[in-house]
Design a protein around this motif. Structure first.
Motif, PDB file in Angstrom:
ATOM      1  N   TYR B 240      -6.028 -20.870   8.619  1.00  0.00           N
ATOM      2  CA  TYR B 240      -6.023 -19.407   8.607  1.00  0.00           C
ATOM      3  C   TYR B 240      -5.804 -18.899   7.187  1.00  0.00           C
ATOM      4  O   TYR B 240      -6.492 -17.990   6.720  1.00  0.00           O
ATOM      5  CB  TYR B 240      -4.915 -18.913   9.533  1.00  0.00           C
ATOM      6  CG  TYR B 240      -4.835 -17.417   9.684  1.00  0.00           C
ATOM      7  CD1 TYR B 240      -5.834 -16.724  10.361  1.00  0.00           C
ATOM      8  CD2 TYR B 240      -3.768 -16.702   9.179  1.00  0.00           C
ATOM      9  CE1 TYR B 240      -5.771 -15.355  10.509  1.00  0.00           C
ATOM     10  CE2 TYR B 240      -3.689 -15.328   9.323  1.00  0.00           C
ATOM     11  CZ  TYR B 240      -4.696 -14.662   9.989  1.00  0.00           C
ATOM     12  OH  TYR B 240      -4.624 -13.306  10.130  1.00  0.00           O
ATOM     13  N   ALA B 241      -4.865 -19.519   6.480  1.00  0.00           N
ATOM     14  CA  ALA B 241      -4.585 -19.098   5.104  1.00  0.00           C
ATOM     15  C   ALA B 241      -5.784 -19.378   4.203  1.00  0.00           C
ATOM     16  O   ALA B 241      -6.148 -18.562   3.355  1.00  0.00           O
ATOM     17  CB  ALA B 241      -3.351 -19.817   4.583  1.00  0.00           C
ATOM     18  N   ALA B 242      -6.441 -20.544   4.423  1.00  0.00           N
ATOM     19  CA  ALA B 242      -7.596 -20.898   3.591  1.00  0.00           C
ATOM     20  C   ALA B 242      -8.757 -19.943   3.818  1.00  0.00           C
ATOM     21  O   ALA B 242      -9.575 -19.725   2.941  1.00  0.00           O
ATOM     22  CB  ALA B 242      -8.032 -22.336   3.892  1.00  0.00           C
ATOM     23  N   SER B 243      -8.831 -19.345   5.007  1.00  0.00           N
ATOM     24  CA  SER B 243      -9.898 -18.390   5.286  1.00  0.00           C
ATOM     25  C   SER B 243      -9.568 -17.012   4.740  1.00  0.00           C
ATOM     26  O   SER B 243     -10.299 -16.061   4.977  1.00  0.00           O
ATOM     27  CB  SER B 243     -10.158 -18.283   6.786  1.00  0.00           C
ATOM     28  OG  SER B 243     -10.316 -19.543   7.332  1.00  0.00           O
ATOM     29  N   GLY B 244      -8.443 -16.896   4.083  1.00  0.00           N
ATOM     30  CA  GLY B 244      -8.106 -15.621   3.452  1.00  0.00           C
ATOM     31  C   GLY B 244      -7.190 -14.748   4.283  1.00  0.00           C
ATOM     32  O   GLY B 244      -6.880 -13.624   3.901  1.00  0.00           O
ATOM     33  N   GLY B 245      -6.724 -15.259   5.439  1.00  0.00           N
ATOM     34  CA  GLY B 245      -5.831 -14.461   6.271  1.00  0.00           C
ATOM     35  C   GLY B 245      -6.526 -13.198   6.742  1.00  0.00           C
ATOM     36  O   GLY B 245      -7.736 -13.140   6.833  1.00  0.00           O
ATOM     37  N   ASN B 246      -5.770 -12.180   7.046  1.00  0.00           N
ATOM     38  CA  ASN B 246      -6.348 -10.922   7.493  1.00  0.00           C
ATOM     39  C   ASN B 246      -6.081  -9.847   6.456  1.00  0.00           C
ATOM     40  O   ASN B 246      -4.980  -9.300   6.392  1.00  0.00           O
ATOM     41  CB  ASN B 246      -5.740 -10.531   8.837  1.00  0.00           C
ATOM     42  CG  ASN B 246      -6.365  -9.266   9.373  1.00  0.00           C
ATOM     43  OD1 ASN B 246      -7.294  -8.720   8.780  1.00  0.00           O
ATOM     44  ND2 ASN B 246      -5.857  -8.795  10.489  1.00  0.00           N
TER      45      ASN B 246
END
Lengths: 280, 262
Positions: B240-246
């Protein structure tokens, strides 16, 4: 001297001859890149972003043709350089990271050899120093056990490791400008972030300029200072990364809107009208 | 369990001597859209292949629409469950016209009125009739993926297996295909099992997701977990963090959407 931009491009044009006459894929592009600046070029397939990256290195092959009013790198007119002089610049002063490590590494050479070769072409070094530099470089791209990795062949490493090897190879001659053409699109999301963090760290630590070419708007916004959005061979929008969401051009807006968000509340994504405008 | 469109129980899948998927169990309800998320090599596509019958070396239980699935290919099974592949450049036969590609499943199953059905299906997936007698190389990536979706829908299946249907496409084309998939699901009451590594796509398309790592499911979460990152497994949190979070994680926005879809 230090005030002059690292790279100045004015009216860059790339065209290919077809039976129906020449087709321009880059139509009069202007850009300047400061020292230690990170510039992102974003666009979809066929927007001319990769051609722009390649033409800075004068890598457009015949029948492609490249013209520019100015193409100046660190005070040097790149358009006036001969083939041999360009070779000396490529790699040593401007390097390029390609998309897929699987196709860009030599499959029959060990990784250590390939990285050493990248250095040897540009610098004469005793073998022992050469080896030390390679190990040091592999270390700085955070490959565990660099001595072992140096003896491996490209097929023995994963995609993420392969891309780190590419980065090591491109950075070992300590270039002033790094062009990264979709450096992570062949990698997984979690490895993508690691590789980009690494590029960012190495670039900012060494006073290098970076041109990051990608189709992913958010990714570019995260890692660059300034962004150029390309469509159909032209720059349609130039803005600083924090201002991307304030983009004014309909194409940029369309691209931003077409991307699903982490917290998606829309029922349907707006799509780009192929004629250029935006339809919702 | 009669409600489950896809039900997997203790599924282990091997390629030769290597076991690539272990202990996978989950149910996908009829009409639900369920995502399998994970990195390359996590076994997510292999799970789809096993369901579709393309990875026959498995143990455990697979049932689709209440019927247990055998190990071989099964003609009645293809009536209920079809798969769309990742790369539209590789999944269409280069020497067959779109018309041939679309009528082939009908011919195999001995279904008549092929011409009429092909015409209907082309308009259902938003392709102009002039594409009907063209070859795949004359089509763009997005158009090809539309053909691949049309082919999967020819037998009017109830369950669709989608293996990264948009990862080979540009952002704006991805939006078109996602819209198309969403509309088809609404119109035909389809059940989706979708493999992807793109978390925002999950947020747009799916109701729940299972996160896979190294051949196991580490977490099953509702899509609302993507809004605030409320995952329990450390691997999922990393992803989730690697995808940039929200980036839109504005408390006001979150509160507004909570009231909209509780």
């Amino acid at each position: 001297m230090t005030d002059a931009p690292l790279l100045e491009v004015e009216d860059l044009r790339v065209s290919f001859a077809t039976p129906k006459g020449p087709v321009e894929v880059v139509k009069g592009l202007n850009l300047t890149l400061g020292r230690e600046e990170r510039l992102g070029i974003v666009g979809e397939s066929g927007s001319g972003k990769s051609m722009t990256g390649r033409s800075i290195l004068r890598l457009i092959r015949a029948p492609g043709k490249q013209t520019a009013k100015t193409l100046r790198f660190d005070g040097l007119d790149l358009m006036a350089q001969g083939t041999r002089q360009m070779r000396r610049i490529r790699g040593a002063r401007i390097s390029m990271i390609m998309q897929d490590p699987k196709f860009s590494l030599n499959p029959v050479m060990t990784i250590g050899h390939q990285i050493a070769e990248a250095l040897q072409v540009h610098e004469k070094l005793p073998r022992r120093d050469l080896q030390a530099r390679v190990i040091e470089m592999l270390n700085s791209v955070r490959l565990n056990d660099p001595e072992r990795v140096a003896k491996m062949y490209p097929h023995e490493v994963s995609g993420g490791m392969g891309q780190r090897v590419m980065i090591a190879m491109m950075l070992i001659p300590r270039p002033q400008l790094l062009i990264a053409d979709e450096p992570t699109s062949a990698l997984d999301v979690s490895i993508q972030a690691q590789v980009l963090d690494l590029i960012e760290e190495l670039v900012t630590g060494n006073g290098m300029g970076l041109i990051l070419i990608s189709h992913d708007l958010n990714l570019v916004a995260r890692y660059c200072d300034r962004i150029l959005v390309m469509n159909g061979g032209e720059v349609v929008e130039a803005c600083t990364a924090p201002d991307l969401h304030k983009a004014s051009h309909p194409y940029t807006k369309g691209l931003l809107a077409a991307q699903p968000r982490m917290q998606e509340t829309r029922d349907e994504l707006p799509v780009l009208d192929r004629s250029g405008g935006v339809r919702t | 369990m009669s409600n489950a469109a896809i039900s997997l129980k203790d599924l282990d899948i091997s390629y030769g001597d290597t076991k690539v998927v272990r202990d996978v169990s989950f149910d996908v309800a009829t009409g639900e859209s369920f995502a399998l998320v994970g990195e390359s090599g996590s076994g997510k596509s292999t799970v789809l292949k096993a369901i579709a019958g393309l990875a026959p070396d498995w143990t455990g239980e697979i049932s689709v629409l209440g019927k247990p699935r055998g190990h071989g290919t099964d003609r009645t099974f293809s009536n209920t469950c079809q798969m769309v592949f990742q790369d539209p450049y590789a999944s269409l036969h280069p020497r067959k016209t779109i018309d041939t590609v679309l009528s082939e499943p009908l011919a195999i199953h001995g279904i008549g009125q092929r011409s009429k059905k092909v015409v209907e299906m082309l308009s259902a997936v938003g392709l102009d009739q002039r594409f009907r007698f063209r070859f795949p190389h004359q089509l763009s990536g997005g158009q090809r993926q539309r053909v691949a979706i049309a082919r999967a829908l020819m037998l009017e299946p109830k369950v669709m297996l989608l293996d990264e249907p948009t990862s080979a496409l540009d952002v704006s084309v991805q939006a078109e295909i996602l819209n198309l998939l969403k509309r088809l699901r609404r119109e035909q009451g389809l059940t989706y099992l979708m493999v992807t590594h793109n978390l925002p796509v999950v947020s747009f398309m799916c109701d729940r997701m299972a996160v896979m790592n190294k051949g196991r499911i580490v977490e099953i979460a509702p899509k609302t977990a993507l809004y605030d990152g409320s995952f329990s497994d450390p691997y999922t949190l990393d992803l989730y963090a690697a995808s940039g979070g929200n980036p839109d994680a504005d408390p006001a926005v979150a509160a507004a959407s909570d009231t909209k879809d509780p």
